[in-house]
Design a protein around this motif. Structure first.
Motif, PDB file in Angstrom:
ATOM      1  N   ALA A 179       0.235  13.138 -23.914  1.00  8.42           N
ATOM      2  CA  ALA A 179       0.973  13.396 -22.667  1.00  8.42           C
ATOM      3  C   ALA A 179       0.036  13.955 -21.608  1.00  8.42           C
ATOM      4  N   HIS A 180      -0.884  14.819 -21.998  1.00 10.47           N
ATOM      5  CA  HIS A 180      -1.859  15.355 -21.045  1.00 10.47           C
ATOM      6  C   HIS A 180      -2.802  14.258 -20.559  1.00 10.47           C
ATOM      7  N   VAL A 181      -3.229  13.393 -21.473  1.00  9.61           N
ATOM      8  CA  VAL A 181      -4.087  12.278 -21.072  1.00  9.61           C
ATOM      9  C   VAL A 181      -3.364  11.377 -20.093  1.00  9.61           C
ATOM     10  N   ASN A 182      -2.119  11.044 -20.416  1.00 11.07           N
ATOM     11  CA  ASN A 182      -1.325  10.180 -19.542  1.00 11.07           C
ATOM     12  C   ASN A 182      -1.186  10.783 -18.154  1.00 11.07           C
ATOM     13  N   ARG A 183      -0.985  12.098 -18.092  1.00  6.42           N
ATOM     14  CA  ARG A 183      -0.832  12.766 -16.793  1.00  6.42           C
ATOM     15  C   ARG A 183      -2.091  12.587 -15.950  1.00  6.42           C
ATOM     16  N   VAL A 184      -3.249  12.760 -16.566  1.00  5.33           N
ATOM     17  CA  VAL A 184      -4.509  12.638 -15.835  1.00  5.33           C
ATOM     18  C   VAL A 184      -4.693  11.211 -15.310  1.00  5.33           C
ATOM     19  N   VAL A 185      -4.531  10.224 -16.192  1.00 10.94           N
ATOM     20  CA  VAL A 185      -4.767   8.836 -15.784  1.00 10.94           C
ATOM     21  C   VAL A 185      -3.739   8.401 -14.737  1.00 10.94           C
ATOM     22  N   THR A 186      -2.496   8.844 -14.911  1.00 11.67           N
ATOM     23  CA  THR A 186      -1.462   8.524 -13.928  1.00 11.67           C
ATOM     24  C   THR A 186      -1.819   9.079 -12.556  1.00 11.67           C
ATOM     25  N   ARG A 187      -2.284  10.339 -12.523  1.00 10.17           N
ATOM     26  CA  ARG A 187      -2.636  10.964 -11.249  1.00 10.17           C
ATOM     27  C   ARG A 187      -3.667  10.120 -10.496  1.00 10.17           C
ATOM     28  N   TYR A 188      -4.703   9.662 -11.193  1.00 10.97           N
ATOM     29  CA  TYR A 188      -5.749   8.905 -10.511  1.00 10.97           C
ATOM     30  C   TYR A 188      -5.342   7.461 -10.243  1.00 10.97           C
ATOM     31  N   ALA A 189      -4.423   6.926 -11.047  1.00 12.90           N
ATOM     32  CA  ALA A 189      -3.895   5.586 -10.746  1.00 12.90           C
ATOM     33  C   ALA A 189      -3.105   5.606  -9.443  1.00 12.90           C
ATOM     34  N   LEU A 190      -2.305   6.676  -9.239  1.00 13.19           N
ATOM     35  CA  LEU A 190      -1.538   6.792  -8.001  1.00 13.19           C
ATOM     36  C   LEU A 190      -2.439   7.105  -6.810  1.00 13.19           C
ATOM     37  N   ALA A 191      -3.481   7.874  -7.047  1.00 18.66           N
ATOM     38  CA  ALA A 191      -4.380   8.251  -5.945  1.00 18.66           C
ATOM     39  C   ALA A 191      -5.248   7.093  -5.493  1.00 18.66           C
ATOM     40  N   ASN A 192      -5.396   6.084  -6.346  1.00 19.55           N
ATOM     41  CA  ASN A 192      -6.288   4.961  -6.028  1.00 19.55           C
ATOM     42  C   ASN A 192      -5.574   3.632  -6.290  1.00 19.55           C
ATOM     43  N   PRO A 193      -4.553   3.321  -5.505  1.00 20.39           N
ATOM     44  CA  PRO A 193      -3.817   2.072  -5.738  1.00 20.39           C
ATOM     45  C   PRO A 193      -4.658   0.818  -5.531  1.00 20.39           C
ATOM     46  N   ASP A 194      -5.826   0.965  -4.898  1.00 21.34           N
ATOM     47  CA  ASP A 194      -6.710  -0.188  -4.715  1.00 21.34           C
ATOM     48  C   ASP A 194      -7.626  -0.403  -5.911  1.00 21.34           C
ATOM     49  N   VAL A 195      -7.498   0.442  -6.943  1.00 17.86           N
ATOM     50  CA  VAL A 195      -8.267   0.292  -8.179  1.00 17.86           C
ATOM     51  C   VAL A 195      -7.300  -0.069  -9.301  1.00 17.86           C
ATOM     52  N   ALA A 196      -7.631  -1.098 -10.074  1.00 17.80           N
ATOM     53  CA  ALA A 196      -6.786  -1.492 -11.205  1.00 17.80           C
ATOM     54  C   ALA A 196      -7.058  -0.531 -12.359  1.00 17.80           C
ATOM     55  N   VAL A 197      -6.063   0.284 -12.692  1.00 22.81           N
ATOM     56  CA  VAL A 197      -6.206   1.298 -13.735  1.00 22.81           C
ATOM     57  C   VAL A 197      -5.266   0.960 -14.883  1.00 22.81           C
ATOM     58  N   GLY A 272      -7.984  13.202  -1.595  1.00 17.01           N
ATOM     59  CA  GLY A 272      -8.146  12.250  -2.685  1.00 17.01           C
ATOM     60  C   GLY A 272      -8.287  12.858  -4.054  1.00 17.01           C
ATOM     61  N   ARG A 273      -8.375  14.171  -4.150  1.00 23.11           N
ATOM     62  CA  ARG A 273      -8.563  14.842  -5.438  1.00 23.11           C
ATOM     63  C   ARG A 273      -7.206  15.313  -5.962  1.00 23.11           C
ATOM     64  N   ALA A 274      -6.873  14.944  -7.204  1.00 25.72           N
ATOM     65  CA  ALA A 274      -5.629  15.403  -7.811  1.00 25.72           C
ATOM     66  C   ALA A 274      -5.759  16.888  -8.118  1.00 25.72           C
ATOM     67  N   VAL A 275      -4.894  17.690  -7.512  1.00 23.67           N
ATOM     68  CA  VAL A 275      -5.005  19.136  -7.656  1.00 23.67           C
ATOM     69  C   VAL A 275      -3.629  19.760  -7.830  1.00 23.67           C
ATOM     70  N   LEU A 302       1.908  12.698  -3.133  1.00 27.24           N
ATOM     71  CA  LEU A 302       1.698  13.180  -1.767  1.00 27.24           C
ATOM     72  C   LEU A 302       0.216  13.455  -1.533  1.00 27.24           C
ATOM     73  N   PHE A 303      -0.282  12.966  -0.399  1.00 24.61           N
ATOM     74  CA  PHE A 303      -1.707  13.052  -0.091  1.00 24.61           C
ATOM     75  C   PHE A 303      -1.930  13.859   1.179  1.00 24.61           C
ATOM     76  N   LEU A 304      -2.746  14.883   1.087  1.00 29.83           N
ATOM     77  CA  LEU A 304      -3.073  15.733   2.222  1.00 29.83           C
ATOM     78  C   LEU A 304      -4.534  15.506   2.607  1.00 29.83           C
ATOM     79  N   GLU A 305      -4.766  15.329   3.887  1.00 34.67           N
ATOM     80  CA  GLU A 305      -6.128  15.259   4.400  1.00 34.67           C
ATOM     81  C   GLU A 305      -6.418  16.568   5.128  1.00 34.67           C
ATOM     82  N   VAL A 306      -7.435  17.262   4.665  1.00 36.11           N
ATOM     83  CA  VAL A 306      -7.766  18.592   5.181  1.00 36.11           C
ATOM     84  C   VAL A 306      -9.270  18.643   5.468  1.00 36.11           C
ATOM     85  N   PRO A 307      -9.698  19.208   6.606  1.00 34.04           N
ATOM     86  CA  PRO A 307     -11.129  19.351   6.859  1.00 34.04           C
ATOM     87  C   PRO A 307     -11.810  20.092   5.712  1.00 34.04           C
ATOM     88  N   GLY A 308     -13.037  19.683   5.409  1.00 32.40           N
ATOM     89  CA  GLY A 308     -13.745  20.268   4.273  1.00 32.40           C
ATOM     90  C   GLY A 308     -13.902  21.763   4.350  1.00 32.40           C
TER      91      GLY A 308
END
Length: 721
Positions: A179-197, A272-275, A302-308
């Protein structure tokens, strides 16, 4: 002091590199999901268009991450497994100016290889030659040799924690670790819809996204059609957001009715970072307000863009937390963006309870009656054209059920007010005596909603008045409060707030005598009142006792449930099977916990990879659970923080009973009569353990006489008595 000072006479010594590496690995690689996270981030940083993740036994036996990214040559591979080596940043300046890559610490491959058997095969893009295979075990390079492989990189992690048995011992069940593994991979699959995960577990594909850049399609792949069809787009930037550091907020959030009992599906990203960030989560939940129960959470990407320079990502070894320069501003911005999206789709009512205008929607013009005309003038607000607001802020107009009362209209209706904290009685019937000039504080409207679900006599004002006329206020007998300047048409409201009988009553309608009650386990208690409509305030022989009414009722319900399930749980067969679509994580957990589900009375059969047909559901506390509760059961099983080896069927069932006991229990912000309080305390006294709720929270807090006297410094010379 010279660096050459001898250390012969000290017990302080330098640790060897192998020990240091394993300690560092413990910070970065907590469980299989930690290794998966680091490897997937490396693949994405390498510009991969596809990332395939394969795990066996929840990742404890094997983790394989394959990508078609930039790839590495032999020299790069040798450098990559050394400690603190990275191609992501050059130095401190990059760290402080904002990090654009997901990885940057230069620890991942070295630390993973320190506690596993690591094999890396890689070939750079555009290189027509052979690739390179590097084998790294327990922190040592075992071999480096040429190998045939496609362009990109494949990393295999076998036998994780083989050389750190203490860490391996504390891993959870296969289902929980996956379940923890799935959560991680899911997070990055949603964050990068232009990448086939894709994610595969024990030879079965769990999900695969298309990589076509469509976030909705990615949600469909990982959560299913039911969830995907309920998602609402969020898009706000610039002037659409309140003042704060966030430049833009985009993504998807679900309809309030599509929810779960866990935060599992709150996927939030910063640059772009899952946090995980409290300010972001609180903003999301604040936007939904009372549309969700206190224990329900929406689906969110939900994606937030924030100055570094406004966010610090270097605050956690595993980079899963961030720190904002202004948490409050971020919370307001997220709340505004999500609420606007939901309102636009008609999924939220106005923040103003019961149709009242929110404060920012009205302004008072100077005039008579103490500086107010009594009629708010509308500004640029959400009030539709043709509407007006009455002196109490209620919206009126062509579609309104309430007409604006004319000045001096004594028959104008007013809304009932809830009881103030500290009163045992509920509603206006328990108002303070008429000679008390202090106005009562109006309770939030959710009290009425809480009363609707609360057992044990927590009835609403209207219910008690209708069923027990003796408790209804007699306005003819009670004088009103002090004469104040009030808006026209508010006379009824003033009477309601300042009048009413003051005598407390029990559930049976008798006058409460206020005497203490003797118990077998609990000390003798005399009920004094409620604090914040949440805590029972009682006097004990040796001090003051506070009782959390929700935790107390939860304990009572839990022990009733446990007794009911001691033999065979009561179950209800459904007239026809109910099909439920599960998310990828729920579907995977279903196979592991099918026996535990049956032990509780949930019988279900798999229809396909993502659908189950429920045929039987439990019947508990005179209530038959709805089939969708099966999802909540799976969640409680997977998320339980149990010790390794304790996941027996009985332990899993008992854990769910604790969660189940929470739902019918009296909630906070619920006003109770003295009789219902005594009933609750009596039921608590009969419990095997009346001092903790089934989740371990305290039910009772005791303040002894001595502690109270110390706080008031009554032992000060000349001030005793």
């Amino acid at each position: 002091m010279s660096d050459d000072t001898t250390t012969d006479a000290t017990d302080i010594r330098r640790l060897d590199e192998d020990t240091v590496a394993r300690i560092a690995a413990g910070e970065v690689v907590e469980r299989p999901a930690s290794a998966v996270k680091e490897l997937v981030e490396n693949s994405l940083d390498a510009g991969a268009d596809s990332v395939d993740v394969t795990v066996e036994d929840g990742g404890t036996e094997l983790i394989r991450v394959a990508d078609d990214g930039d790839g590495m040559g032999e020299a790069d591979l040798r450098a990559a497994v050394r400690q603190h080596t990275t191609s992501k940043i050059d130095g401190l300046e990059d760290l402080e100016s904002g990090i654009a890559t997901l990885g940057f610490r230069g620890e991942a491959l070295h630390t993973i290889g320190s506690v596993s058997k690591l094999t890396i095969r890689s070939r750079p893009q555009g290189d027509d030659g052979v690739g390179t295979e590097l084998v790294y075990e327990g922190g040592d390079v075992v071999s480096v040799e040429p190998t045939g492989c496609p362009a990109g990189t494949v990393v295999e992690v076998a036998d994780l924690f083989y050389n750190t048995p203490a860490r391996r011992k504390f891993l959870k069940t296969t289902a929980t670790e996956f379940a923890h593994v799935n959560r991680v991979v899911t997070r990055y699959a949603l964050a990068n819809p232009d990448v086939a995960v894709s994610l595969t577990h024990d030879g079965r594909e769990v999900f695969a996204t298309t990589g076509q850049g469509d976030l909705q399609a990615a949600v469909l792949a990982v959560y299913g059609r039911e969830v995907a069809s309920s998602m609402i787009p969020v898009e706000a930037d610039g002037d659409e957001l309140p003042v704060g550091p966030v430049e833009s907020i985009t993504g998807l959030v679900s309809h309030p009715e599509t929810n779960r009992s866990s935060r599992e599906y709150l996927a939030t990203y910063v640059n772009g970072r899952a946090v995980s960030a409290d300010a972001v989560r609180e903003g999301i939940m604040g936007a939904y307000g009372t549309q969700l129960g206190g224990d329900r959470y929406p689906f969110v990407a939900l994606f937030l863009e924030v100055p570094g320079d406004a966010v610090d990502v270097n605050v956690h070894p595993r980079k899963r937390e961030v720190r904002f320069g202004d948490d409050d501003a971020v919370r307001r911005q997220v709340d505004s963006a999500v609420e606007s999206a939901l309102l636009e789709h008609g999924l939220l009512r106005s923040r103003a309870p019961r149709g009242r205008s929110a404060p920012e929607e009205t302004r008072l013009e100077p005039g008579g009656n103490g500086g107010s005309t009594g009629r708010p003038a509308t500004t640029d607000s959400s009030i539709e054209e043709g509407e007006a607001t009455d002196p109490r802020g209620r919206t009126t107009g062509p579609d309104s059920a309430t007409e604006l009362p004319e000045p001096g209209d004594a028959g104008a209706e007013s809304e009932p007010e809830s009881t103030a904290p500290g009163n045992l009685g509920t509603g206006p019937e328990s108002a303070p005596p008429s000679d008390d000039p202090t106005p009562r504080v109006e309770e939030r409207d959710t009290v009425e909603e809480s009363n609707a679900d609360a057992p044990r006599g927590a009835r609403s004002v209207e219910e008690r008045t209708a069923t027990d006329p003796e408790t209804a206020p007699d306005r003819d007998d009670d004088p009103t409060g002090p004469e104040d300047d009030v808006a026209p048409g508010a006379d009824d409201d003033r009477e309601r707030r300042f009048s009413g009988p003051t005598e407390q009553r029990t559930l049976g309608g008798e006058a409460a005598n206020g005497e203490g009650t003797e118990f077998e386990t609990l000390p003798a208690l005399r009920v004094l009142g409620q604090y914040a409509d949440t805590y029972l305030v009682c006097e004990a022989p040796d001090g003051l006792v506070l009782v959390d009414q929700h935790a107390a009722d939860e304990r009572v319900n839990y022990e009733r449930l446990r007794e009911a399930f001691a033999d065979d749980p009561a179950a209800q067969s459904l007239a026809s099977p109910v099909e439920l679509e599960l998310t990828a994580a729920e579907a995977e957990a279903f196979e592991s916990y099918r026996e535990a589900l049956a032990r509780l009375g949930f019988h279900a059969n798999r229809v396909d990879d993502r659908t189950v047909a429920v045929t039987t559901v439990p019947a508990v506390l005179e209530e038959t659970l709805e089939p969708p509760r099966l999802r909540d059961v799976l969640t409680s099983f997977v998320e339980g923080d149990r010790e390794a080896g304790a996941e027996t069927i009985d332990a899993l069932a008992d854990e769910f009973l604790g969660d189940l006991a929470c739902h019918p229990s009296i909630t906070g912000n619920t006003s109770l009569t003295e009789g219902s309080v005594v009933d609750l305390l009596s039921a608590l006294d009969d419990c095997e353990n009346p001092y903790n709720c089934p989740h371990g929270r305290p039910v009772i807090v005791r303040l002894e006489d001595g502690e109270i006297e110390d706080r008031f410094e009554r032992d000060y010379p000349g001030h005793r008595g």
